[in-house]
Design a protein around this motif. Structure first.
Motif, PDB file in Angstrom:
ATOM      1  N   VAL A  61       0.845  -1.189   0.000  1.00 34.03           N
ATOM      2  CA  VAL A  61       0.000   0.000   0.000  1.00 34.03           C
ATOM      3  C   VAL A  61       0.885   1.245   0.000  1.00 34.03           C
ATOM      4  CG1 VAL A  61      -1.910   1.137   1.193  1.00 34.03           C
ATOM      5  CG2 VAL A  61      -1.624  -1.337   1.399  1.00 34.03           C
ATOM      6  N   PHE A  62       0.503   2.240  -0.800  1.00 33.49           N
ATOM      7  CA  PHE A  62       1.287   3.470  -0.916  1.00 33.49           C
ATOM      8  C   PHE A  62       0.463   4.675  -0.498  1.00 33.49           C
ATOM      9  CE2 PHE A  62       2.972   0.448  -3.887  1.00 33.49           C
ATOM     10  CZ  PHE A  62       4.337   0.592  -3.756  1.00 33.49           C
ATOM     11  N   GLY A  63       1.101   5.565   0.258  1.00 40.15           N
ATOM     12  CA  GLY A  63       0.517   6.858   0.558  1.00 40.15           C
ATOM     13  C   GLY A  63       1.112   7.886  -0.391  1.00 40.15           C
ATOM     14  N   GLN A  64       0.434   8.974  -0.581  1.00 38.81           N
ATOM     15  CA  GLN A  64       1.000  10.070  -1.373  1.00 38.81           C
ATOM     16  C   GLN A  64       2.106  10.774  -0.611  1.00 38.81           C
ATOM     17  OE1 GLN A  64       0.779  11.110  -4.408  1.00 38.81           O
ATOM     18  NE2 GLN A  64      -0.853   9.764  -5.093  1.00 38.81           N
ATOM     19  N   SER A  65       2.142  10.563   0.694  1.00 41.34           N
ATOM     20  CA  SER A  65       3.149  11.205   1.536  1.00 41.34           C
ATOM     21  C   SER A  65       3.513  10.261   2.675  1.00 41.34           C
ATOM     22  CB  SER A  65       2.592  12.513   2.117  1.00 41.34           C
ATOM     23  OG  SER A  65       1.541  12.219   3.019  1.00 41.34           O
ATOM     24  N   GLN A  66       4.541  10.622   3.390  1.00 42.14           N
ATOM     25  CA  GLN A  66       4.939   9.866   4.582  1.00 42.14           C
ATOM     26  C   GLN A  66       3.807   9.870   5.602  1.00 42.14           C
ATOM     27  OE1 GLN A  66       8.139   8.435   5.397  1.00 42.14           O
ATOM     28  NE2 GLN A  66       7.158   7.656   7.225  1.00 42.14           N
ATOM     29  N   GLY A  67       3.144  11.013   5.747  1.00 42.78           N
ATOM     30  CA  GLY A  67       2.021  11.121   6.682  1.00 42.78           C
ATOM     31  C   GLY A  67       0.873  10.187   6.315  1.00 42.78           C
ATOM     32  N   ASP A  68       0.580  10.074   5.019  1.00 45.93           N
ATOM     33  CA  ASP A  68      -0.458   9.140   4.573  1.00 45.93           C
ATOM     34  C   ASP A  68      -0.074   7.708   4.932  1.00 45.93           C
ATOM     35  OD1 ASP A  68      -1.870  11.253   3.482  1.00 45.93           O
ATOM     36  OD2 ASP A  68      -1.380  10.765   1.397  1.00 45.93           O
ATOM     37  N   ALA A  69       1.190   7.353   4.699  1.00 48.09           N
ATOM     38  CA  ALA A  69       1.655   5.996   5.023  1.00 48.09           C
ATOM     39  C   ALA A  69       1.597   5.755   6.533  1.00 48.09           C
ATOM     40  CB  ALA A  69       3.060   5.782   4.490  1.00 48.09           C
ATOM     41  N   ASP A  70       1.916   6.755   7.330  1.00 53.46           N
ATOM     42  CA  ASP A  70       1.805   6.628   8.784  1.00 53.46           C
ATOM     43  C   ASP A  70       0.360   6.324   9.168  1.00 53.46           C
ATOM     44  OD1 ASP A  70       4.511   7.256   8.978  1.00 53.46           O
ATOM     45  OD2 ASP A  70       4.146   9.340   9.590  1.00 53.46           O
ATOM     46  N   ASN A  71      -0.597   6.984   8.507  1.00 60.51           N
ATOM     47  CA  ASN A  71      -2.018   6.744   8.781  1.00 60.51           C
ATOM     48  C   ASN A  71      -2.432   5.338   8.355  1.00 60.51           C
ATOM     49  OD1 ASN A  71      -2.362   9.303   9.844  1.00 60.51           O
ATOM     50  ND2 ASN A  71      -3.039  10.186   7.915  1.00 60.51           N
ATOM     51  N   ILE A  72      -1.908   4.856   7.238  1.00 63.30           N
ATOM     52  CA  ILE A  72      -2.211   3.497   6.770  1.00 63.30           C
ATOM     53  C   ILE A  72      -1.677   2.489   7.785  1.00 63.30           C
ATOM     54  CG2 ILE A  72      -1.657   1.779   4.988  1.00 63.30           C
ATOM     55  CD1 ILE A  72      -1.558   4.258   3.019  1.00 63.30           C
ATOM     56  N   ASP A  73      -0.452   2.691   8.215  1.00 55.67           N
ATOM     57  CA  ASP A  73       0.160   1.819   9.224  1.00 55.67           C
ATOM     58  C   ASP A  73      -0.703   1.797  10.487  1.00 55.67           C
ATOM     59  OD1 ASP A  73       2.162   1.624  11.725  1.00 55.67           O
ATOM     60  OD2 ASP A  73       3.061   0.528  10.033  1.00 55.67           O
ATOM     61  N   ALA A  74      -1.129   2.972  10.934  1.00 57.25           N
ATOM     62  CA  ALA A  74      -1.958   3.073  12.142  1.00 57.25           C
ATOM     63  C   ALA A  74      -3.303   2.375  11.948  1.00 57.25           C
ATOM     64  CB  ALA A  74      -2.168   4.543  12.511  1.00 57.25           C
ATOM     65  N   ALA A  75      -3.882   2.479  10.761  1.00 57.47           N
ATOM     66  CA  ALA A  75      -5.161   1.818  10.495  1.00 57.47           C
ATOM     67  C   ALA A  75      -5.015   0.303  10.564  1.00 57.47           C
ATOM     68  CB  ALA A  75      -5.698   2.240   9.127  1.00 57.47           C
ATOM     69  N   TYR A  76      -3.961  -0.236   9.968  1.00 56.19           N
ATOM     70  CA  TYR A  76      -3.734  -1.678  10.060  1.00 56.19           C
ATOM     71  C   TYR A  76      -3.549  -2.116  11.509  1.00 56.19           C
ATOM     72  CZ  TYR A  76      -3.474  -2.777   5.085  1.00 56.19           C
ATOM     73  OH  TYR A  76      -3.777  -2.991   3.771  1.00 56.19           O
ATOM     74  N   ARG A  77      -2.867  -1.320  12.288  1.00 61.28           N
ATOM     75  CA  ARG A  77      -2.676  -1.668  13.700  1.00 61.28           C
ATOM     76  C   ARG A  77      -4.001  -1.604  14.469  1.00 61.28           C
ATOM     77  NH1 ARG A  77       2.583  -2.215  14.758  1.00 61.28           N
ATOM     78  NH2 ARG A  77       4.014  -1.366  13.210  1.00 61.28           N
ATOM     79  N   ARG A  78      -4.816  -0.641  14.120  1.00 55.65           N
ATOM     80  CA  ARG A  78      -6.093  -0.482  14.825  1.00 55.65           C
ATOM     81  C   ARG A  78      -7.093  -1.588  14.482  1.00 55.65           C
ATOM     82  NH1 ARG A  78      -9.357   4.451  16.554  1.00 55.65           N
ATOM     83  NH2 ARG A  78     -11.418   3.571  16.772  1.00 55.65           N
ATOM     84  N   PHE A  79      -7.145  -1.982  13.217  1.00 62.49           N
ATOM     85  CA  PHE A  79      -8.153  -2.943  12.768  1.00 62.49           C
ATOM     86  C   PHE A  79      -7.667  -4.395  12.748  1.00 62.49           C
ATOM     87  CE2 PHE A  79      -9.549   1.021  10.518  1.00 62.49           C
ATOM     88  CZ  PHE A  79     -10.650   1.253  11.325  1.00 62.49           C
ATOM     89  N   ARG A  80      -6.492  -4.656  13.272  1.00 61.06           N
ATOM     90  CA  ARG A  80      -5.945  -6.017  13.251  1.00 61.06           C
ATOM     91  C   ARG A  80      -6.787  -6.952  14.108  1.00 61.06           C
ATOM     92  NH1 ARG A  80      -3.508  -7.567  17.910  1.00 61.06           N
ATOM     93  NH2 ARG A  80      -2.969  -5.927  19.372  1.00 61.06           N
ATOM     94  N   SER A  81      -6.700  -8.231  13.797  1.00 56.35           N
ATOM     95  CA  SER A  81      -7.355  -9.242  14.630  1.00 56.35           C
ATOM     96  C   SER A  81      -6.560  -9.398  15.914  1.00 56.35           C
ATOM     97  CB  SER A  81      -7.398 -10.586  13.899  1.00 56.35           C
ATOM     98  OG  SER A  81      -8.178 -10.481  12.744  1.00 56.35           O
ATOM     99  N   SER A  82      -7.234  -9.766  16.960  1.00 55.63           N
ATOM    100  CA  SER A  82      -6.556  -9.871  18.252  1.00 55.63           C
ATOM    101  C   SER A  82      -5.513 -10.989  18.273  1.00 55.63           C
ATOM    102  CB  SER A  82      -7.576 -10.085  19.372  1.00 55.63           C
ATOM    103  OG  SER A  82      -8.302 -11.279  19.129  1.00 55.63           O
ATOM    104  N   ASN A  83      -5.632 -11.958  17.373  1.00 59.76           N
ATOM    105  CA  ASN A  83      -4.683 -13.072  17.364  1.00 59.76           C
ATOM    106  C   ASN A  83      -3.545 -12.879  16.358  1.00 59.76           C
ATOM    107  OD1 ASN A  83      -6.215 -13.392  15.055  1.00 59.76           O
ATOM    108  ND2 ASN A  83      -6.341 -15.610  15.222  1.00 59.76           N
TER     109      ASN A  83
END
Length: 125
Positions: A69-91
């Motif tokens: 996944v690509f962001g248009q900026s470093q900040g976008d990629a930081d948000n993508i990373d944070a979203a994956y961490r937030r929505f991950r399965s507990s296992n």
């Protein structure tokens, strides 16, 4: 006084260009490299990937697969990373399968081996 202002502005411009710049990776260039390396691209993307400002693809390598996944900026990629961490399965041990390099985020299906990781990071363009 006027001469000092011109010199100060020139010095600021030169020094401003001395800092490190983060590479800006793109889906098109990276995809071309991955295909040349033998990866198969395409497939259904998860919700987070579909919202990426710089695009996304699913890549299948010899031993593993990932969502790239690509962001248009470093900040976008930081948000993508944070979203994956937030929505991950507990296992899911997210730190084991999620990597970020600049504006690119890699979500691996399973822990990447060194060869697959080197292929993908080497193809980030």
């Amino acid at each position: 006084m006027r001469r000092f202002t011109v010199v100060a502005l020139l010095a600021a411009g030169v020094l401003g260009g001395c800092g490190k710049t983060t590479p800006h990776y793109t889906l098109a260039k990276t995809s071309a490299c991955l295909q040349q390396a033998g990866a198969s691209l395409g497939g259904q993307l998860d919700f987070v990937a579909t919202t990426a400002t710089g695009g996304a693809t699913h890549a299948r390598l010899r031993d593993n697969s990932l969502t790239l996944v690509f962001g248009q900026s470093q900040g976008d990629a930081d948000n993508i990373d944070a979203a994956y961490r937030r929505f991950r399965s507990s296992n899911v041990g997210i730190d084991d399968v999620l990597r970020q390099q600049g504006n690119a985020v890699m979500l691996w299906h399973e822990h990447p081996n060194d060869a697959d990781l080197a292929t993908v990071t080497g193809c980030l363009k």
